[in-house]
Design an enzyme around this catalytic site. Structure first.
Site, PDB file in Angstrom:
ATOM      1  N   GLU A 211       0.835  -1.217   0.000  1.00  0.00           N
ATOM      2  CA  GLU A 211       0.000   0.000   0.000  1.00  0.00           C
ATOM      3  C   GLU A 211       0.866   1.261   0.000  1.00  0.00           C
ATOM      4  O   GLU A 211       2.087   1.207   0.217  1.00  0.00           O
ATOM      5  CB  GLU A 211      -0.933   0.011   1.213  1.00  0.00           C
ATOM      6  CG  GLU A 211      -0.191   0.046   2.548  1.00  0.00           C
ATOM      7  CD  GLU A 211      -0.977   0.752   3.646  1.00  0.00           C
ATOM      8  OE1 GLU A 211      -1.511   1.848   3.405  1.00  0.00           O
ATOM      9  OE2 GLU A 211      -1.024   0.199   4.759  1.00  0.00           O
TER      10      GLU A 211
ATOM     11  N   VAL B  18      -5.344   0.385   2.875  1.00  0.00           N
ATOM     12  CA  VAL B  18      -5.479  -1.073   2.766  1.00  0.00           C
ATOM     13  C   VAL B  18      -6.680  -1.419   1.892  1.00  0.00           C
ATOM     14  O   VAL B  18      -6.587  -2.257   0.986  1.00  0.00           O
ATOM     15  CB  VAL B  18      -5.615  -1.709   4.166  1.00  0.00           C
ATOM     16  CG1 VAL B  18      -6.031  -3.175   4.059  1.00  0.00           C
ATOM     17  CG2 VAL B  18      -4.299  -1.582   4.939  1.00  0.00           C
TER      18      VAL B  18
ATOM     19  N   SER C  45     -13.267   1.485   9.858  1.00  0.00           N
ATOM     20  CA  SER C  45     -12.520   1.610   8.613  1.00  0.00           C
ATOM     21  C   SER C  45     -13.139   0.795   7.486  1.00  0.00           C
ATOM     22  O   SER C  45     -13.590  -0.346   7.696  1.00  0.00           O
ATOM     23  CB  SER C  45     -11.084   1.126   8.833  1.00  0.00           C
ATOM     24  OG  SER C  45     -10.385   1.136   7.608  1.00  0.00           O
TER      25      SER C  45
ATOM     26  N   LYS D 297      -3.608  -2.235  16.412  1.00  0.00           N
ATOM     27  CA  LYS D 297      -3.090  -1.485  17.568  1.00  0.00           C
ATOM     28  C   LYS D 297      -4.247  -0.920  18.370  1.00  0.00           C
ATOM     29  O   LYS D 297      -5.367  -0.781  17.868  1.00  0.00           O
ATOM     30  CB  LYS D 297      -2.116  -0.393  17.119  1.00  0.00           C
ATOM     31  CG  LYS D 297      -2.709   0.711  16.300  1.00  0.00           C
ATOM     32  CD  LYS D 297      -1.678   1.763  16.018  1.00  0.00           C
ATOM     33  CE  LYS D 297      -0.728   1.373  14.895  1.00  0.00           C
ATOM     34  NZ  LYS D 297      -1.393   1.071  13.623  1.00  0.00           N
TER      35      LYS D 297
HETATM   36  N1  PSU Z   1      -2.325   1.776  10.506  1.00  0.00           N
HETATM   37  C1  PSU Z   1      -0.973   1.914  10.524  1.00  0.00           C
HETATM   38  N2  PSU Z   1      -0.350   2.554   9.499  1.00  0.00           N
HETATM   39  C2  PSU Z   1      -1.055   3.061   8.445  1.00  0.00           C
HETATM   40  C3  PSU Z   1      -2.480   2.884   8.425  1.00  0.00           C
HETATM   41  C4  PSU Z   1      -3.071   2.249   9.476  1.00  0.00           C
HETATM   42  O1  PSU Z   1      -0.308   1.486  11.461  1.00  0.00           O
HETATM   43  O2  PSU Z   1      -0.448   3.637   7.534  1.00  0.00           O
HETATM   44  C5  PSU Z   1      -3.245   3.377   7.243  1.00  0.00           C
HETATM   45  C6  PSU Z   1      -3.535   2.211   6.275  1.00  0.00           C
HETATM   46  O3  PSU Z   1      -3.429   2.693   4.968  1.00  0.00           O
HETATM   47  C7  PSU Z   1      -4.976   1.877   6.591  1.00  0.00           C
HETATM   48  C8  PSU Z   1      -5.520   3.245   6.893  1.00  0.00           C
HETATM   49  O4  PSU Z   1      -5.662   1.254   5.530  1.00  0.00           O
HETATM   50  O5  PSU Z   1      -4.510   3.888   7.646  1.00  0.00           O
HETATM   51  C9  PSU Z   1      -6.830   3.181   7.653  1.00  0.00           C
HETATM   52  O6  PSU Z   1      -7.398   4.455   7.696  1.00  0.00           O
HETATM   53  P1  PSU Z   1      -8.887   4.615   8.179  1.00  0.00           P
HETATM   54  O7  PSU Z   1      -8.843   4.239   9.629  1.00  0.00           O
HETATM   55  O8  PSU Z   1      -9.204   6.069   7.967  1.00  0.00           O
HETATM   56  O9  PSU Z   1      -9.708   3.718   7.343  1.00  0.00           O
HETATM   57 MN    MN Z   2     -12.535   6.154   9.691  1.00  0.00          MN
END
Ligand code: PSU
Ligand code: MN
Length: 309
Positions: free
Chosen positions: A31, A112, A146, A165
């Protein structure tokens, strides 16, 4: 049995990736949000380059994915990686953002979810990252879940990550994955790992100890027509982990700072990751880089086992 569909015509593949897919040789998707919004520069671009090298070291072709000038690119050049890491004009692009970023002719760093979708359209079955998005703490109020989780129910891609995490609600994230029919497979452990730490307090739903077992699950899942991905949760190496007590306090502080600033929506995860790096004095970044590299080794071995089957 054909497991490698023709790449979608709207995708731009590098020659290396196109040749490998056409020949049925293993390819691992990577990614790009992690490069643009997940880590500071210059460690971001160094990590991206090293991870590609690790995958090549296993005889597997890496395909980092991003939208550049409106085009969905499968496989990037070193210049592309540098641009993603440094340009202010790179949007964080999840699946719903793809039509917008592409119609505007802009740059998008794929999450992702978006990377899974584009990898599947290209015919790539294994994807390596650091951390998945999931159900945020407070989601029963905020509804912040997400799109990575819904994508895992839709795209046929195995995603190697280091667990979830505790900026997220780990228990609710596991429940959501169960509802979605997503196999969650801890690698070499009975416990679901918590990204910075090997331990989360949650038992993993499934366990595998070899790449071949995981490749077998991929084949069976898709042969049965059970659409969607698998999540392989690979614990951070013991030498690189941050003890739970230490990282919990840091994460709680980062969450409190986020609430005080009113950061939400798609900015929440990037804010928290950046703030955790600051508060930990860089310790979280070192652990993050180590676990992504560890995932790259495993993902390459899974892709090789899957291609050999
Ligand atoms: N968690 C990490 N590093 C990252 C991400 C999440 O430790 O770079 C990024 C990934 O690209 C993941 C995105 O798909 O954040 C999720 O964002 P959201 O929670 O807004 O869907
Ligand atoms: Mn979100």
């Amino acid at each position: 049995m054909t497991r490698t569909p023709q790449p979608h015509p709207d995708l731009v593949l590098t020659e290396e990736v196109r040749d490998a897919l056409a020949a049925g040789r293993p390819v691992v998707a990577l990614e790009s949000t992690i490069i643009s919004h997940g880590m500071p520069y210059p460690q971001s671009v160094a990590m991206a380059t090293e991870v590609e090298d690790i995958i090549r070291g296993h005889g597997v072709v890496p395909a980092t994915i991003a939208v550049l000038d409106g085009r969905a690119c499968i496989g990037l050049t070193p210049e592309n990686l540098e641009l993603l890491a440094t340009s202010k004009d790179v949007a964080k692009a999840s699946v719903r953002d793809l039509p917008y970023v592409m119609a505007c002719g802009g740059h998008g760093a794929t999450t992702v979810a978006a990377t899974m979708r584009l990898a599947a359209l290209a015919g790539i079955r294994v994807f390596v990252t650091g951390g998945l998005g999931g159900v945020h703490r407070g989601a029963p109020e905020s509804f912040d879940i997400s799109a990575d989780l819904s994508e895992l129910t839709l795209s046929d891609v195995a995603v190697v990550s280091a667990g979830v995490k505790s900026i997220l609600d780990i228990g609710l994230t596991l429940e959501h994955l169960e509802t979605g029919g997503v196999p969650v497979i801890a690698y070499g452990t009975d416990e679901f790992p918590a990204f910075f730490s090997r331990s989360s307090g949650f038992k993993a739903p499934m366990r595998a100890d070899t790449p071949e077992e995981i490749a077998a699950m991929m084949r069976i899942k898709w042969a049965l027509g059970i659409t969607g991905g698998l999540n392989i949760a690979n614990p951070v190496p013991a030498a690189d982990e941050i003890p739970v007590e230490k990282i919990s306090a840091i994460i709680d502080q980062a969450l409190a700072d986020m609430d005080a600033l009113g950061v939400k929506g798609k900015d929440a995860t990037p804010y928290l990751l950046g703030r955790i790096v600051e508060i930990s004095g860089g310790a979280s970044l070192a652990a993050n880089i180590a676990l992504v590299k560890n995932n790259a080794h495993l993902g390459a071995r899974i892709a090789a086992a899957y291609a050999a089957g």
